[in-house]
Each structure stands twice: as C-alpha cells, then as structure tokens.
Design a protein around this motif. Structure first.
Motif, mmCIF file in Angstrom:
data_model
loop_
_atom_site.group_PDB
_atom_site.id
_atom_site.type_symbol
_atom_site.label_atom_id
_atom_site.label_comp_id
_atom_site.label_asym_id
_atom_site.label_seq_id
_atom_site.Cartn_x
_atom_site.Cartn_y
_atom_site.Cartn_z
ATOM 1 N N THR A 60 0.619 -1.249 0.700
ATOM 2 C CA THR A 60 0.117 -0.405 0.055
ATOM 3 C C THR A 60 0.677 1.403 0.206
ATOM 4 O OG1 THR A 60 -1.770 -1.377 1.064
ATOM 5 C CG2 THR A 60 -2.056 1.435 1.444
ATOM 6 N N LEU A 61 1.647 1.392 0.940
ATOM 7 C CA LEU A 61 2.424 2.591 0.935
ATOM 8 C C LEU A 61 3.685 2.544 -0.114
ATOM 9 C CD1 LEU A 61 3.802 3.067 4.764
ATOM 10 C CD2 LEU A 61 2.452 3.668 3.523
ATOM 11 N N VAL A 62 4.382 1.179 -0.484
ATOM 12 C CA VAL A 62 4.439 1.547 -2.044
ATOM 13 C C VAL A 62 4.051 1.902 -3.370
ATOM 14 C CG1 VAL A 62 5.774 0.227 -3.434
ATOM 15 C CG2 VAL A 62 6.120 -1.074 -2.047
ATOM 16 N N GLY A 63 2.540 1.541 -3.348
ATOM 17 C CA GLY A 63 1.872 2.119 -4.087
ATOM 18 C C GLY A 63 1.156 3.479 -3.976
ATOM 19 N N GLY A 252 5.074 0.184 -11.099
ATOM 20 C CA GLY A 252 5.759 -0.079 -9.332
ATOM 21 C C GLY A 252 5.003 -0.963 -8.048
ATOM 22 N N LEU A 253 4.700 -1.872 -8.677
ATOM 23 C CA LEU A 253 4.696 -3.262 -7.341
ATOM 24 C C LEU A 253 5.763 -4.082 -7.189
ATOM 25 C CD1 LEU A 253 1.162 -3.051 -6.716
ATOM 26 C CD2 LEU A 253 2.605 -2.031 -5.079
ATOM 27 N N PHE A 254 6.663 -3.565 -7.612
ATOM 28 C CA PHE A 254 7.393 -4.342 -8.779
ATOM 29 C C PHE A 254 8.066 -5.259 -6.784
ATOM 30 C CE2 PHE A 254 10.339 -6.588 -11.079
ATOM 31 C CZ PHE A 254 10.126 -6.969 -12.199
ATOM 32 N N PRO A 255 8.755 -4.291 -6.627
ATOM 33 C CA PRO A 255 8.977 -5.180 -4.852
ATOM 34 C C PRO A 255 8.220 -5.767 -4.494
ATOM 35 C CG PRO A 255 8.781 -2.290 -4.952
ATOM 36 C CD PRO A 255 8.964 -3.048 -5.891
ATOM 37 N N THR A 256 6.898 -5.620 -4.140
ATOM 38 C CA THR A 256 6.619 -6.251 -3.884
ATOM 39 C C THR A 256 6.553 -7.054 -4.266
ATOM 40 O OG1 THR A 256 4.997 -4.077 -3.320
ATOM 41 C CG2 THR A 256 3.935 -6.145 -2.925
ATOM 42 N N ILE A 257 5.801 -7.643 -5.521
ATOM 43 C CA ILE A 257 5.633 -8.903 -6.351
ATOM 44 C C ILE A 257 7.283 -9.772 -6.088
ATOM 45 C CG2 ILE A 257 5.748 -9.735 -8.354
ATOM 46 C CD1 ILE A 257 4.039 -7.304 -9.168
ATOM 47 N N ALA A 258 8.525 -9.506 -5.682
ATOM 48 C CA ALA A 258 9.662 -10.006 -5.805
ATOM 49 C C ALA A 258 9.187 -10.449 -3.897
ATOM 50 C CB ALA A 258 10.258 -8.361 -6.164
ATOM 51 N N MET A 264 12.229 -12.404 -2.647
ATOM 52 C CA MET A 264 13.397 -12.089 -3.101
ATOM 53 C C MET A 264 13.333 -10.397 -2.496
ATOM 54 S SD MET A 264 14.732 -10.815 -6.948
ATOM 55 C CE MET A 264 14.156 -12.253 -7.374
ATOM 56 N N GLN A 265 14.624 -10.379 -1.087
ATOM 57 C CA GLN A 265 14.216 -9.081 -0.585
ATOM 58 C C GLN A 265 14.517 -7.583 -1.730
ATOM 59 O OE1 GLN A 265 13.604 -8.654 2.206
ATOM 60 N NE2 GLN A 265 12.967 -10.971 2.071
ATOM 61 N N SER A 266 13.868 -6.949 -1.775
ATOM 62 C CA SER A 266 13.434 -5.938 -2.368
ATOM 63 C C SER A 266 15.209 -4.558 -2.084
ATOM 64 C CB SER A 266 12.639 -5.111 -2.064
ATOM 65 O OG SER A 266 12.628 -4.273 0.007
#
Length: 420
Positions: A60-63, A252-258, A264-266
């Motif tokens: 949510t905060l990443v978005g 935009g949510l790439f790190p959340t998906i990873a 996979m740690q962002s």
C-alpha cells in the motif's frame, strides 16, 4: 529548427529508422543529456520503492509513493500543456529540471535523516509536480528536432533511452548495494544528473509550434475535443488508459511482487538484476519498432504485442522461484515496450506540430497518470491476497485490448459503414 515536409534534410538512411533520427545534431544532444539524467531517475525509481518496502513492508505504501511520483501527470498534464503553450519554451525547459534537481537533493537528505513516510511522500510529490509541468513542453518540442518522416526513429530512440536507462539504473543500484552505498547517496546522485539535461537544452535552439487556444475554461478540454474528433487518437488513448490502470500496476509494485511471490528481498542485488532484466527486454522491444519493424505498419504490431504481454504477465504472476523470473521478466519487458512504442508512434503520426503540446498531455495522463491509480487500488489487494490474481486480471485485460485496439479492423469497419 522545426522541419516541414518541404525541408527534409538529406541523408542516406531508411526514412523513419533509428539511424535517420540520429543524424540530427540537436536531437543527439538532447537525447544524450536526457539519457544521463534518466539513468539517475531510474536509480531512484528502483532504490526508493525498494527502500519503502524494506522499511514498512507494505505494498500500500509502495503504491502511494509511486502515486506521489506519477500521480501529478494525471492531475497536472493539461494545466502544464496550457502553461507550456504560453510560456517562453526554453526558459520553461530549463527551470523545471532545476526544480527537480533541488527536490531530489532534499529527498536524499530526508532519507538520510530517516524521515517519516509523509515527508518522503511530500518531497516525491514535489518532484512529480515539476515533472508533470515539464513533460508536455519537453515531449512536444523534442520530436520537432527531426523531420516528420523520421519521427518513428526518434520515438524508438527515446523509448530505447527510457529502457536503456531502466537497465543501467538498476545495475548501478545493484553494484552500489554491493559496495554499501546508501539509498540517500543514490538519491543524491540522481539530483546531480539533472544537470546533464539542463546543459543539453541550454546548448540548442528549442523549436516551438504554439496551438491556437480556445477562450476561458474551454482550454482545459481542447485536446480532448481534438482527440474525440479522430477515431484513431481516441481509441489509442482509451486503450492506453485501460491498459495502464488494469495491466501495469506491476511496474510500481515490482518490489512487492518480488518479495511476496519470489521471496526476493527488495534491497538485494538479485532484485536489481531482475529489474535490469525486465528493463533490458523493454529496451530491445522499444528498439525493434524502429529497426527490425521499421518498415512494418505499426498498427499491425499492436494486437500481437498485447497478446504477448498478456501471456508473460500471467506467467510472471505464477512464478514462485527466482531463476525463472529473469527470462520471463525479460520477455514481459520486451512485449511491454514493443507495444507502448508502436502505440506512441501511431499516436504521434496523427497530429500536427501545433497540436502536439495539447495531445501529448493526454498521452501522459493515459500512460503515466493512470499507473499510480492502479497502484493505489491494487497495492492493498496484493497485501491481502498476493500478486497472482492481480496480474492474472491484468493479463485478461490485455487480451481484451488486443481485439479492441486492432486499428486496422476498426478502420475496415468504419469504411464498410461509410459505403453501406
């Protein structure tokens, strides 16, 4: 200078190809300065969302952070186009990146001081605002540095720049992470890189073709009325709006998906390599439109690219291990920017130079401005159910658009109705 059809400069390259566009000195100058600046921007685009995910563990905060960066494109592109049409163009193009430079330096300081999310959001929104006010003026002026016959090559090169830096930025972040360079130091480097584009613009004459504006509040909808009067423009804009909203939240949510799907740690180098693989695919996809497919009608590229994107977006959402994510991410990026470049090329071929500042504002709203809305909507959903179903829904939307945005089919149906 602005080139007209009667002023086509001589060159021996295929019209509309990458090499043809590269033969223009002013275009090369701005392209190079922007490429160096964009490398810093993509360092921030990777490092800042990963930092937010690492610190707060919240999609949510990443978005929300992505919305701070890109949301102003949705809200301010039309006012920005009106201001750019009235203001002296070159000073405007020098002031806006200078503002971005100082806000980037401020953001670096706030990260260094471990400021709260609200402070980081405000600083990022200030950068996004300057970008939104600058984008219509910049993107309406730069295509006029080449002749219209070579516009496809210029658009392909600009796409290659965007995606080449999308590769280089994450690679630099990955290497700097291994060298224990901090996120705040990476953001500071981004601030300094704005000097490259400022220097490039200062060196050239900026072409200007001003639109004849309507009176009063009608100025705000003038570009919309132009687009509505041309079926190709309106179909491309609506298709990109739907695509950005439903199919592109993963950007935009790439790190959340990873983190959630692939464990996979962002903030790990592996994440930076994954983003670089995606960016390298996007680089080749964008370049292909102005090289391998330079002689092919761009309308023929759009439906297959939608289908290819849908297939690999679905596969990306199903992955549960890191090794397969690299080739799938590469293919996803390739179809993503093959599609975006073909659509952008076709869009820009259907406008006059004087209309460019108004219509490109709508393109930024559709392509850039809707992505953060998707992030705001789908970020909390990913937090609750994971990315698999969100990406599957985006793949279905892309498949539907492959049919709906078939411009050749649309034109055939229009011709049949006209003769019946």
């Amino acid at each position: 200078m602005t080139y007209t059809d009667s002023e086509a400069p001589p060159h021996s390259f295929t019209p509309g190809s990458i090499r043809a566009a590269w033969s223009y000195r002013a275009f090369r100058t701005v392209w190079t300065g922007q490429a160096l600046s964009q490398t810093g921007t993509w360092m921030q685009n990777v490092a800042l969302p990963a930092y937010v995910q690492w610190r707060w563990h919240s999609g949510t905060l990443v978005g929300a952070m992505v919305f701070a960066q890109l949301g102003p494109l949705l809200l301010l592109s039309i006012p920005g186009s009106i201001l750019a049409n009235k203001a002296p163009r070159k000073p405007w193009l020098l002031i806006m990146p200078t503002v971005q430079m100082f806000t980037a330096i401020g953001l670096a300081w706030f990260v260094h001081a471990n400021a709260g999310f609200g402070v980081l959001f405000a600083a990022t929104a200030a950068m996004g605002t300057a970008n939104a006010l600058n984008a219509p003026a910049f993107q309406s002026s730069i295509p006029m540095l080449v002749h219209r016959r070579d516009l496809a090559g210029a658009i392909s090169l600009n796409t290659a720049q965007l995606n080449g830096t999308r590769v280089l930025g994450p690679l630099i972040v990955g290497l700097m992470t291994l060298l224990h360079v901090t996120v705040s130091q990476m953001l500071l480097i981004n601030g300094v890189t704005f000097l490259f584009v400022v220097a490039a613009i200062a060196r050239i004459d900026i072409p200007v073709a001003r639109a004849q504006m309507d009176a009063g509040w009608r100025q705000l909808t003038q570009g919309i009325r132009i687009a509505r009067s041309r079926p190709t423009l309106s179909r491309l804009l609506l298709s990109m709006t739907i695509f950005s909203l439903l199919s592109l939240p993963f950007v935009g949510l790439f790190p959340t998906i990873a983190e959630k799907a692939m464990n996979m740690q962002s903030r790990s180098p592996a994440y930076s390599w994954l983003y670089a693989a995606f960016g390298f695919g996007a680089l080749l996809g964008g370049l292909s439109v102005g090289s391998v497919f330079a002689r092919i009608d761009k309308r023929r590229i759009i439906p297959p690219a939608f289908i290819g994107f849908a297939v690999f977006l679905f596969l990306f959402g199903q992955l549960r291990s890191a090794p397969l994510s690299y080739p799938v991410g590469f293919a996803l990026g390739m179809f993503y920017f093959m599609l975006a470049t073909a659509m952008n090329t076709e869009f820009q071929q259907h406008m006059e130079h004087s209309e460019r500042v108004l219509l490109m504002a709508l393109w930024f709203m559709a392509f850039g401005g809707m992505v953060p809305i998707g992030n705001i909507v789908f970020g909390p959903i990913m937090d609750h159910i994971g990315p698999r179903w969100v990406l599957a829904a985006g793949a279905l939307a892309s498949l539907a658009l492959a049919w709906w945005c078939d411009l050749l089919r649309m034109e055939r149906r229009g011709a049949q109705r006209a003769t019946s």
